[in-house]
Write an enzyme that holds these catalytic residues in place. Sequence first.
Site, mmCIF file in Angstrom:
data_model
loop_
_atom_site.group_PDB
_atom_site.id
_atom_site.type_symbol
_atom_site.label_atom_id
_atom_site.label_comp_id
_atom_site.label_asym_id
_atom_site.label_seq_id
_atom_site.Cartn_x
_atom_site.Cartn_y
_atom_site.Cartn_z
ATOM 1 N N ASP A 167 5.250 0.452 -2.279
ATOM 2 C CA ASP A 167 5.095 1.374 -1.151
ATOM 3 C C ASP A 167 4.481 0.709 0.073
ATOM 4 O OD1 ASP A 167 6.018 3.329 -2.844
ATOM 5 O OD2 ASP A 167 4.286 4.654 -2.605
ATOM 6 N N HIS B 267 9.519 6.536 3.079
ATOM 7 C CA HIS B 267 8.100 6.830 2.836
ATOM 8 C C HIS B 267 7.437 7.328 4.119
ATOM 9 C CE1 HIS B 267 4.697 6.844 0.229
ATOM 10 N NE2 HIS B 267 4.073 5.801 0.753
ATOM 11 N N HIS C 22 1.920 -1.631 -4.274
ATOM 12 C CA HIS C 22 1.991 -1.612 -2.814
ATOM 13 C C HIS C 22 2.212 -3.026 -2.285
ATOM 14 C CE1 HIS C 22 -0.153 2.106 -3.847
ATOM 15 N NE2 HIS C 22 0.297 2.592 -2.705
#
Length: 279
Positions: free
Chosen positions: A99, A150, A244
């Site tokens: 992410d 996102h 991430h």
Amino acid sequence: MQKDQLFTRRRALLAGAAALGAAGTAGLILADSGEEAARTSVAPVAGPQARQALGPSAFRLQPLTGYGPPRAAPHRLKVRDEPILRVSGTGRRMVLTFDDGPNPLYTPHILDTLAEHGVRAMFFVCGEMAVENKELLARMADEGHVVGNHTWTHPLLTALDRGEIRSEMERTSDVIEDAYGERPQWFRAPYGAWNRAAFQLGADMGMEPMAWTVDTTDWEEPGTSTIVDRVESGAAPGVVVLSHDAGGDRSQTVRAIREWLPYLLDSGYHLTVPRRRPV
């Protein structure tokens, strides 16, 4: 807004949103006995498992925006009440997700490690990061990775009105299409904080909502060994792993994937990506 300020704001929001994200996603598991539409949309495609790098343009999506026919309307989807937490199917299949990127400092190292082991993953990108690093989205397309939406600025969606949520999502889908070659078919709410508007707007734009099963909590920077342990101990068929590649110092994540990825492969796991629908 400076990026350092953005990262600080995101970290401050995490504490308040973590409980909401957990409540919104806990226990929402898609099993093989679930509805047919869910099984179809998340059926995994086995990525190449050979330990050699992928060849240039092996998975390039064609045509790129501007060279093909006019964009078709998004595929109409059923509006879900819960995000997808697992992938269905047989065998020891898992999905790796990253992410907040792409980030020019960390994302290339993660892509290098995935390519070294012939593995594909999902990257849920933020529009404000993607627009400055389009070459990394093009590389993701070249190497067969799936890119999801996102939002643009990584806000807490439950604090926005419907128009603001739509803008966050649409702008990000536009830059993904421009750089990656097609509009995203997957969406992830920042902080795992979902609401009805996010589910409805995502479906309107042809995107399925995906959450995660195993959170590495690498955003806390707990140490490389802790991240490795969380992935290895959480590994199981159908699991979706959250890591991430941006949003702060991700050097621990870069080092950790070099350890846990070979471990998963040696343990017999097949790391997959969802099958793309026709567009």
